[in-house]
Enzyme design. Sequence first.
Site, PDB file in Angstrom:
ATOM      1  N   CYS A 180       0.844  -1.194   0.000  1.00 51.52           N
ATOM      2  CA  CYS A 180       0.000   0.000   0.000  1.00 51.52           C
ATOM      3  C   CYS A 180       0.886   1.254   0.000  1.00 51.52           C
ATOM      4  O   CYS A 180       1.833   1.354   0.784  1.00 51.52           O
ATOM      5  CB  CYS A 180      -0.896  -0.021   1.240  1.00 51.52           C
ATOM      6  SG  CYS A 180      -1.744   1.517   1.586  1.00 51.52           S
ATOM      7  N   ASP A 181       0.586   2.205  -0.868  1.00 52.40           N
ATOM      8  CA  ASP A 181       1.391   3.425  -0.967  1.00 52.40           C
ATOM      9  C   ASP A 181       1.395   4.232   0.332  1.00 52.40           C
ATOM     10  O   ASP A 181       2.422   4.783   0.720  1.00 52.40           O
ATOM     11  CB  ASP A 181       0.900   4.306  -2.121  1.00 52.40           C
ATOM     12  CG  ASP A 181       1.231   3.711  -3.482  1.00 52.40           C
ATOM     13  OD1 ASP A 181       2.146   2.859  -3.565  1.00 52.40           O
ATOM     14  OD2 ASP A 181       0.573   4.090  -4.465  1.00 52.40           O
TER      15      ASP A 181
END
Length: 115
Positions: free
Chosen positions: A10-11
Amino acid sequence: MMKMYGIKNCDTIKKARKWLEQHQIDYQFVDYRQDGLSSELLATFSQQLGWQNLLNTRGTTYRALPAETKANLTEQSALALMQQQPAMIKRPLLQVKDTYILGFNAEQYEKLLED
């Protein structure tokens, strides 16, 4: 020890982890997909943060749900969905002792760590 819960690719998780590492803050990362998530821990998150806050309604996993499922969500059904599909949990979820924070906000992290 501080714990961060989420999904490693996940960024937002990557930003939060980078921030903690740049500030030389020790933490344990718990990946929902690799490490799993017990129903008891998910219930604790829900009690602390509220199931509506915990549910990531902006993600593709949630948006792919049938309209009827979304319209009829209860705490029990939402927690069951999050248990089955941890990508539906907002992230990161940071736990420092008995304090829980959803999402990444550098100012919020700084304030928490000052206390």
